[in-house]
Each structure stands twice: as structure tokens, then as C-alpha cells.
Design an enzyme around this catalytic site. Sequence first.
Site, short mmCIF file in Angstrom:
data_model
loop_
_atom_site.label_atom_id
_atom_site.label_comp_id
_atom_site.label_asym_id
_atom_site.label_seq_id
_atom_site.Cartn_x
_atom_site.Cartn_y
_atom_site.Cartn_z
N ARG A 111 1.05 -1.24 0.18
CA ARG A 111 0.17 -0.08 -0.09
C ARG A 111 0.95 1.28 0.03
NH1 ARG A 111 -5.52 0.98 3.34
NH2 ARG A 111 -6.37 -0.21 1.59
N HIS A 138 -6.95 1.31 -6.55
CA HIS A 138 -7.41 0.01 -5.55
C HIS A 138 -7.99 -1.10 -6.25
CE1 HIS A 138 -7.72 -1.29 -1.61
NE2 HIS A 138 -8.62 -0.60 -1.29
N GLN A 141 -9.96 -3.95 -4.42
CA GLN A 141 -11.33 -3.54 -3.72
C GLN A 141 -12.25 -3.95 -4.69
OE1 GLN A 141 -11.96 -1.94 -0.48
NE2 GLN A 141 -13.94 -2.75 -1.27
N ASP A 229 -17.59 6.71 -1.76
CA ASP A 229 -16.19 6.48 -1.01
C ASP A 229 -16.12 7.94 -0.11
OD1 ASP A 229 -13.98 5.55 0.13
OD2 ASP A 229 -12.93 5.93 -1.77
N CYS A 268 -16.42 1.04 0.16
CA CYS A 268 -15.21 0.16 0.26
C CYS A 268 -14.75 0.27 1.87
CB CYS A 268 -14.04 0.62 -0.54
SG CYS A 268 -13.27 2.25 -0.22
N ARG A 296 -13.29 -9.06 0.38
CA ARG A 296 -11.70 -8.76 0.55
C ARG A 296 -10.87 -10.02 0.50
NH1 ARG A 296 -9.95 -3.57 1.01
NH2 ARG A 296 -8.06 -4.44 0.29
#
Length: 312
Positions: A111, A138, A141, A229, A268, A296
Site C-alpha cells: 500500500r 485500488h 477492492q 467513498d 469500500c 476482500r
Amino acid sequence: MTTQPRHFLDLHRLDGATLRAILDDAAARKAARRGWPQGAVDADAPGKDRVLAMIFEKHSTRTRFSFDAAIRQLGGSAIISTAADMQLGRGESIEDTAKVLSRMVDAIMIRAIEHEEVERLALASTIPVINGLTDKSHPCQILADILTFEEHRGPVTGKTIAWVGDGNNVCASFIHAAPKLGYKLNIACPPIYHPDLVDLARAAQEQGRVEMTDDPREAVRGADCVITDTWVSMGDVDHDERIEALEPFQVDEKLMGEAGPGAVFLHCLPAHRGEEVTDAVIDGPRSLVWDEAENRIHAQKSILAWCFGKIG
Ligand code: CP
Ligand code: NVA
């Protein structure tokens, strides 16, 4: 001739058949272990004896725990560190880090603050590198999100997904996957927080159906799925300007009422309740956010299995 490692960097770099194979494997693996304890290893143990390194330059709850659970369920193990605790944090290059970790582990999940760091890590690694979120995308996700959608609403191909809010990194991965998986993507965002123009141009070139508007109601009308988001992502510095510009893009029950009759809600997480989404929506009957968080694990197990050459 050496074969290139299977990096999982961005969804636009993979073909639709590969994404479908990963999604199908995830659904099958999830079904096969229903009711098992979280630590039980899948029957075929496709990650047996494999070690995954995880590097975090930013905070994480879901990505950290789900990748750790995922590699355990595949029969492997994880080593987790923040970049700050590594020599990376004192200036060792990403390339030297890649070469060292390539001798010690079997795959790296990172990340990163800047997307370019993930690309450089992959270029210098002889093992698969997985993008666990950058400022630009991402991808893990979005596979979890599509898995969740399909569990409740069937194949995503031909369906309409409405993205409402900031045209950010998560939105970018939805744009990347649109031409690959054949869903229509309606994006409602304020003009100053529009998605990456290169992403939009690529999607158009690949015959992806991606529509832009600054009217949330237009984006969600008849949609099968509404997604939002946070308005302020990790690393964003213009907090107050964002809150002001994005305030008309809140997903509330009235907006959900404009979507299709069976429309589901995804986020998410982490959510900022009262900002991008109201309690009534995120805790309401159309919300799938807890399934989405669990997925996930399932999606990433199949991403790892693909990286290890066990799928496709
Ligand atoms: N959705 C997501 O990536 O969550 P974390 O930041 O907690 O990993
Ligand atoms: N867009 C958010 C996603 C967090 C999982 C961020 O980058 O902070």
C-alpha cells in the site's frame, strides 16, 4: 529466458477472462469453506509454503487483516511491516528493497503513497507484486465489490453501476474494469474532483461504457448498484474545499430511491457517516458493506492464487 512474475497492479492491465477466472475462483472457494473457522486451510492449499510480504505506507484495517487471513487460508503465511519501520523509511531505494524481498518471500503486497513506487517495485522484483491501494487505484477492492454485487444481483455484465462523489483511486479501478467486465459505469462528481482523464480515455478506447455527469440523480437513475467513498482520501490536503464541493453528492435514502428497484449500496469503507453516506443508507436493507468487507478475503485469495500461477 526468464518468465515475468504475475503482478497484480491495475485492472486495465489484465484481460476480462483473467478477471472472470479470479472472480469465479473466489466464489467457488468461498462456497467450499462456508462454516469453516477462519484459520482453516482450503482443501487444495494453493499457497502452501508461500510467504507474502506486506508493506504499508498508509493506514489500513481491511487490507491488512484480509490479506493476512487470505494467505493463511491458502496455506501460506505473511510478514507485515510499515514502510516507516523498514530501511525504506530511512531512504533505502524501492529497487533495492525489491531485490532483497525477492530473495526472502514469494510475493509482495504494498500500500503506497505514490502509484509510481508500486510500478518501480514490480519492475525490480522477480516475484509478484500486488497493489494494495495507491493514490491512483485500488484494484483488489473492486474485485471484492464485483464479487459482492454478483452474489446478490447476478452477473455484472450489462448491469449499471453508479459512482457518486469523488473521482478518486477507487473510482479509477471501477473505470479500469468497466470495459473488461462489460458493466455500464455512471460517474457523478463535481467537475474539480473528476476522475483521471487518461483512465477515461483508455476506457473509451476499449469500448467501455463510462458516462460522466455532475448530477447524482442522473447517475443513479435506474442503476443496479450505487457506490460512494470518502470525500477526503488518505493524502488529500484540501479537506474543507472537498467537503464543500462534495456535499451535494451525499448518498441518502432519497437518492437511493432514484436508483433501480433492486439497487444495492456498496462502500469500500472506512465510511464517514453523515458525509458521503447517511446512517439510514449504510445500515439500511440495500447496503452490502459487511459482505463487501468480508469479500476482500475471498477475492484476494484468488488474486494470490493467480499470482502463484494456480489460476488461468
Ligand atoms: N477498503 C480498504 O481498503 O480499507 P482499509 O483502508 O482499512 O484497508
Ligand atoms: N479513497 C480512500 C480509500 C480507502 C480504502 C483512500 O484512498 O483513502
